[in-house]
Write an enzyme that holds these catalytic residues in place. Sequence first.
Site, short mmCIF file in Angstrom:
data_model
loop_
_atom_site.label_atom_id
_atom_site.label_comp_id
_atom_site.label_asym_id
_atom_site.label_seq_id
_atom_site.Cartn_x
_atom_site.Cartn_y
_atom_site.Cartn_z
CD GLU A 1 -2.68 -1.06 2.19
OE1 GLU A 1 -4.21 -2.17 1.88
OE2 GLU A 1 -1.93 -0.80 3.61
CD GLU B 1 -3.15 -7.15 4.45
OE1 GLU B 1 -2.18 -5.74 4.30
OE2 GLU B 1 -3.05 -7.36 3.43
#
Length: 259
Positions: free
Chosen positions: A110, A130
């Site tokens: 990210e 995740e």
Amino acid sequence: MTPVKTAVDGCVFEVTLDRPRANAIDISTSRIMGEAFRDFRDNPDLRVAIVTGAGEKFFCPGWDLKGAADGEAVDSDYGVGGFGGLQELRGLNKPVIAAVNGICCGGGLELALSADIILAADHATFALPEIRSGTIADAASVKLPKRIPYHIAMEMLLTGRWIDAGEASRWGMINGIWPASALMEKAREMARDLASGPPLVLAAIKEIVREAEAMSFQDAMNRITRRQFETVDRLYSSEDQLEGARAFAEKRDPVWKGR
């Protein structure tokens, strides 16, 4: 020992995440990174930033799960700019290059996606794992399906599958691949090239691209032509706008002053 090292070379600002063993980001580190990128944004003498990781194995694996185990909440205050200091930093109208020198996953991916240009070492790998730890890659869920084919982005988000630099390049996630030993040299070369360009034009491009994402084409064009973007209005009233035209007419290199 500071987990974030910064350096300045002319107009180029370098941010190196240096937090052994893996360059994971905890709340304190995120806040330091945010302050560094804020200072870059607000310093008129700095034109381009490079963000990278220390060492040869990790760019950044994202959120420090050890910190989470010790009680740091995933929705904590990560400081100005949000997680990693970059992805939510308002008004950042200067180019940022991510030099991905190794494993780049989770919040680290990210962070890289928050840059304007991503260069990768040939051994770099990418993933959004995740889902395997029972949480979401929130920023990547917003950004990645807009950057690469939808089905590939969804596969990465839903399965946590790893991809290598070659596949990342094939899907257009990164700009190019270099040997690890040449990565920073290439990033600095590109940064110097960008820094030699017209800073007011670079700023206008970044603001237009960022703001137009949530607009229709015509609404964005109307705002440009009516000079309703601050950076566009400043550009169209600047000495640099005239200098560009004069330099072209006089067949010489322009001298940009940023005003």
